[in-house]
Each structure stands twice: as structure tokens, then as C-alpha cells.
Design a protein around this motif. Sequence first.
Motif, mmCIF file in Angstrom:
data_model
loop_
_atom_site.group_PDB
_atom_site.id
_atom_site.type_symbol
_atom_site.label_atom_id
_atom_site.label_comp_id
_atom_site.label_asym_id
_atom_site.label_seq_id
_atom_site.Cartn_x
_atom_site.Cartn_y
_atom_site.Cartn_z
ATOM 1 N N ARG A 8 69.638 16.972 85.392
ATOM 2 C CA ARG A 8 68.344 16.306 85.547
ATOM 3 C C ARG A 8 68.377 15.374 86.758
ATOM 4 O O ARG A 8 67.446 15.346 87.567
ATOM 5 C CB ARG A 8 68.001 15.517 84.282
ATOM 6 N N VAL A 9 69.463 14.629 86.862
ATOM 7 C CA VAL A 9 69.609 13.692 87.969
ATOM 8 C C VAL A 9 69.699 14.439 89.294
ATOM 9 O O VAL A 9 69.045 14.079 90.283
ATOM 10 C CB VAL A 9 70.857 12.810 87.761
ATOM 11 N N ASN A 10 70.492 15.495 89.343
ATOM 12 C CA ASN A 10 70.676 16.229 90.592
ATOM 13 C C ASN A 10 69.392 16.906 91.055
ATOM 14 O O ASN A 10 69.105 16.959 92.253
ATOM 15 C CB ASN A 10 71.792 17.263 90.430
ATOM 16 N N ALA A 11 68.609 17.440 90.115
ATOM 17 C CA ALA A 11 67.347 18.078 90.495
ATOM 18 C C ALA A 11 66.413 17.065 91.146
ATOM 19 O O ALA A 11 65.796 17.339 92.188
ATOM 20 C CB ALA A 11 66.685 18.702 89.270
ATOM 21 N N VAL A 12 66.313 15.881 90.561
ATOM 22 C CA VAL A 12 65.459 14.836 91.125
ATOM 23 C C VAL A 12 66.038 14.331 92.441
ATOM 24 O O VAL A 12 65.313 14.089 93.414
ATOM 25 C CB VAL A 12 65.291 13.686 90.116
ATOM 26 N N ARG A 13 67.348 14.187 92.511
ATOM 27 C CA ARG A 13 67.990 13.708 93.737
ATOM 28 C C ARG A 13 67.724 14.656 94.909
ATOM 29 O O ARG A 13 67.624 14.236 96.059
ATOM 30 C CB ARG A 13 69.492 13.561 93.490
ATOM 31 N N LEU A 14 67.582 15.940 94.600
ATOM 32 C CA LEU A 14 67.287 16.928 95.635
ATOM 33 C C LEU A 14 65.803 16.969 95.997
ATOM 34 O O LEU A 14 65.392 17.747 96.857
ATOM 35 C CB LEU A 14 67.741 18.317 95.175
ATOM 36 N N GLY A 15 65.002 16.153 95.322
ATOM 37 C CA GLY A 15 63.590 16.085 95.650
ATOM 38 C C GLY A 15 62.704 16.983 94.822
ATOM 39 O O GLY A 15 61.514 17.121 95.114
ATOM 40 N N GLY A 16 63.263 17.602 93.775
ATOM 41 C CA GLY A 16 62.472 18.488 92.925
ATOM 42 C C GLY A 16 62.544 18.069 91.477
ATOM 43 O O GLY A 16 62.669 16.884 91.155
ATOM 44 N N ARG A 17 62.473 19.047 90.606
ATOM 45 C CA ARG A 17 62.613 18.824 89.170
ATOM 46 C C ARG A 17 63.258 20.066 88.561
ATOM 47 O O ARG A 17 63.315 21.114 89.203
ATOM 48 C CB ARG A 17 61.257 18.548 88.522
ATOM 49 N N LEU A 18 63.764 19.950 87.352
ATOM 50 C CA LEU A 18 64.370 21.112 86.704
ATOM 51 C C LEU A 18 63.330 22.212 86.522
ATOM 52 O O LEU A 18 62.210 21.958 86.076
ATOM 53 C CB LEU A 18 64.937 20.743 85.334
ATOM 54 N N GLY A 19 63.718 23.440 86.853
ATOM 55 C CA GLY A 19 62.839 24.584 86.674
ATOM 56 C C GLY A 19 63.605 25.754 86.097
ATOM 57 O O GLY A 19 64.809 25.683 85.850
ATOM 58 N N SER A 20 62.912 26.847 85.862
ATOM 59 C CA SER A 20 63.495 28.111 85.424
ATOM 60 C C SER A 20 64.499 27.903 84.279
ATOM 61 O O SER A 20 64.220 27.193 83.323
ATOM 62 C CB SER A 20 64.142 28.821 86.616
ATOM 63 N N PHE A 21 65.688 28.517 84.384
ATOM 64 C CA PHE A 21 66.643 28.485 83.280
ATOM 65 C C PHE A 21 67.173 27.083 82.982
ATOM 66 O O PHE A 21 67.529 26.787 81.842
ATOM 67 C CB PHE A 21 67.814 29.428 83.565
ATOM 68 N N SER A 22 67.249 26.210 83.995
ATOM 69 C CA SER A 22 67.732 24.848 83.740
ATOM 70 C C SER A 22 66.730 24.069 82.898
ATOM 71 O O SER A 22 67.108 23.345 81.969
ATOM 72 C CB SER A 22 67.997 24.117 85.059
ATOM 73 N N ALA A 23 65.445 24.206 83.218
ATOM 74 C CA ALA A 23 64.424 23.569 82.387
ATOM 75 C C ALA A 23 64.415 24.196 80.999
ATOM 76 O O ALA A 23 64.271 23.498 79.989
ATOM 77 C CB ALA A 23 63.052 23.701 83.042
ATOM 78 N N ALA A 24 64.583 25.518 80.944
ATOM 79 C CA ALA A 24 64.614 26.202 79.647
ATOM 80 C C ALA A 24 65.694 25.616 78.749
ATOM 81 O O ALA A 24 65.458 25.336 77.567
ATOM 82 C CB ALA A 24 64.850 27.701 79.855
ATOM 83 N N ALA A 25 66.882 25.413 79.304
ATOM 84 C CA ALA A 25 67.984 24.858 78.513
ATOM 85 C C ALA A 25 67.640 23.474 77.980
ATOM 86 O O ALA A 25 68.016 23.112 76.861
ATOM 87 C CB ALA A 25 69.252 24.803 79.356
ATOM 88 N N SER A 26 66.909 22.683 78.763
ATOM 89 C CA SER A 26 66.554 21.332 78.317
ATOM 90 C C SER A 26 65.587 21.358 77.138
ATOM 91 O O SER A 26 65.498 20.393 76.384
ATOM 92 C CB SER A 26 65.948 20.531 79.476
ATOM 93 N N TYR A 27 64.857 22.469 76.976
ATOM 94 C CA TYR A 27 63.951 22.631 75.830
ATOM 95 C C TYR A 27 64.633 23.337 74.653
ATOM 96 O O TYR A 27 64.030 23.506 73.600
ATOM 97 C CB TYR A 27 62.736 23.465 76.233
ATOM 98 N N GLY A 28 65.872 23.774 74.847
ATOM 99 C CA GLY A 28 66.550 24.537 73.806
ATOM 100 C C GLY A 28 66.221 26.010 73.838
ATOM 101 O O GLY A 28 66.479 26.737 72.873
ATOM 102 N N ILE A 29 65.667 26.487 74.955
ATOM 103 C CA ILE A 29 65.316 27.898 75.119
ATOM 104 C C ILE A 29 66.538 28.663 75.625
ATOM 105 O O ILE A 29 67.297 28.168 76.464
ATOM 106 C CB ILE A 29 64.147 28.045 76.118
ATOM 107 N N TRP A 30 66.705 29.875 75.143
ATOM 108 C CA TRP A 30 67.830 30.732 75.532
ATOM 109 C C TRP A 30 67.898 30.893 77.049
ATOM 110 O O TRP A 30 66.896 31.179 77.703
ATOM 111 C CB TRP A 30 67.662 32.091 74.859
ATOM 112 N N ARG A 31 69.106 30.735 77.606
ATOM 113 C CA ARG A 31 69.305 30.971 79.037
ATOM 114 C C ARG A 31 70.422 31.974 79.302
ATOM 115 O O ARG A 31 70.756 32.244 80.460
ATOM 116 C CB ARG A 31 69.602 29.666 79.767
#
Length: 300
Positions: free
Chosen positions: A59-82
Motif C-alpha cells: 500500500r505504501v509503495n503504490a502511493v509512494r510511486l504516485g498511484g494506488r493499488l490496482g489489479s491483483f494487488s488491490a484484489a488481495a487487499s479485499y480478500g479476492i483470489w489472486r
Amino acid sequence: MQRPLPIDQLVRASGGIAPRRQILDAGHTPKALAWNVGQGRLVRVRRAWYALPDAEPDRVNAVRLGGRLGSFSAAASYGIWRGLDRDLHVSWKPHGNVAKPGRVQFDFPASRDLPPGRSVISHWRVDGFAEGPDAWRESVPQTLAQILLSAEQTAAACSCDSALNRGLLDVFQLFELFERLPRRLRRLRLRLDGRADSGLETIVRLWLVSIGLDVRSQVMIGGRAVDLLVGTSLVIETDGREWHSDEERFNSDRIRTAQLQSLGYTVIKLSYVMIMFNWPLVEAVVRSALQSGRHLDAVR
């Protein structure tokens, strides 16, 4: 007037990372924010973003890079299969920080410090989807849209089934999601099944359907659901857990298998390792049962 949550508690409730505007809108002052940083309770991630010292690194690295978690990384944060994916997927506005979606390399600690074997995968935000409640990750529909546009179809189906199963979106929202995507993806919608308990079940079900078999998910037999019922009598259980590590579960599993067999069912149990790393063995075991007609036996 009700006092706001302490800043560190507010940020923790927001997923461990939050923008400055959210903190100030909650009733805190810039001075209080600076004090928390000075005390080590918060870390400044980038301009106008703050995180707890123990915030989840992706989460920190995505924001540090100027974006936000997306795709499979965001999915994992919701508990969705990756599945097996372990890369850092970062989402940006189209034509923003990166030239085009795909694997990218930044001369930046958030990219350089990833463990070996992990890469930063960039995604452009898809138009037409509402923002989610968390500024550090995409909404569930946006997350699934990015997966559908970039991943192999079976992997995408696993994530969609998982989101449906967890109640993170309903069939109407799923329909709207596919309507905003290219027509070539819409056939996949007909192959989804929110009853699937895991991506393992989806992988096996889609293969069975692809070879022309009648397959039903989560069928009740003897008061309990089985993962997959092929034909009339072939039960396939997809198990991602290590049953041998829990004696009570191990015994319960064996009793359940014996009960199904006593009713005339053939039971095949497939583990996570078999499905994800030894697919030829999975095919061989299932095809052997099919060739002998064990999916067409009469049951009680």
C-alpha cells in the motif's frame, strides 16, 4: 462537539495509510499532524500522504510511486483470489506517471527494494467506474476491470467468482462491469459462478466445462455441500488447506468421504499443490474416472 479519533487510530481505520486531506477533514489540525510525525506515530510517505510505521508495504509503495493499488494487488487487499501472482500492481490515471500499462522499472526505492522475483506492473484506470472509499486502492469494480483487461481468462474468472462469493459485488454490478469493457470479454461473464468457494474450484470447473461435461457447484448431498458434482455421481473436492495439520479436520474429512462413497458417489480430492503445480496429474486422475463412467453411476 464530538472529538475526532486520534490521528493514528483514524489512519489505522483507513487501512494504515491516508491522504492529508482526509485527516484534516476529520477535524485535525496541520500542527497535530506534524506532531504525530515528529513522535514517530506517522510516516510521511510522499507529499500529502501519511502512513503508520507498520502499514502494509504494498500500500505504501503504490502511493509512494504516485498511484494506488490496482489489479491483483488491490484484489488481495479485499480478500479476492489472486492465484500465484505476487507482483506489485499499481494503478494510475491514463497517460499519467507511466507511458503505458505493463511491467515497468522505476529508479526509486519503492521499486528497487521489492523482493527478488517481484516487479511493478502498471495499470491505467478504466473510465466509467466510481471511486472507492479508500484513496490508496481502486474500488472492487475498477480492480476487476483491470484484471479482466490484463490477465489470462481463467485467472480473471477466479477473481470475479471470488468477489461474487464474498459479496463484494452482486450479479447486477457484474453485468454493469462487463458492459463497460470490450465485447470480446463478455462471453466470460456467462462462465462465472459466485458459488465457488475458491479459485481452485473455478479452475477445475472451467476445465470440466471446456471438455463438455455437466458440472454443478456447491451441490447439497447428505446435508453438506460438495465443491463440484460432475454428471450424477462424481464428486470433486478442491482443498487448499493442510488437513493433516489438524487431526479433527482430518478425521471429519475422512468420515465425509466415506459417507459420500456409501451413497454411491466417487470422490476425487485435489489439493492446492496438485491444481497449481501439477495440472497434468489432475487431468489424468479426472479423465480416468470419466473414461470408466464413474460420473454416470446411479446413487442413493
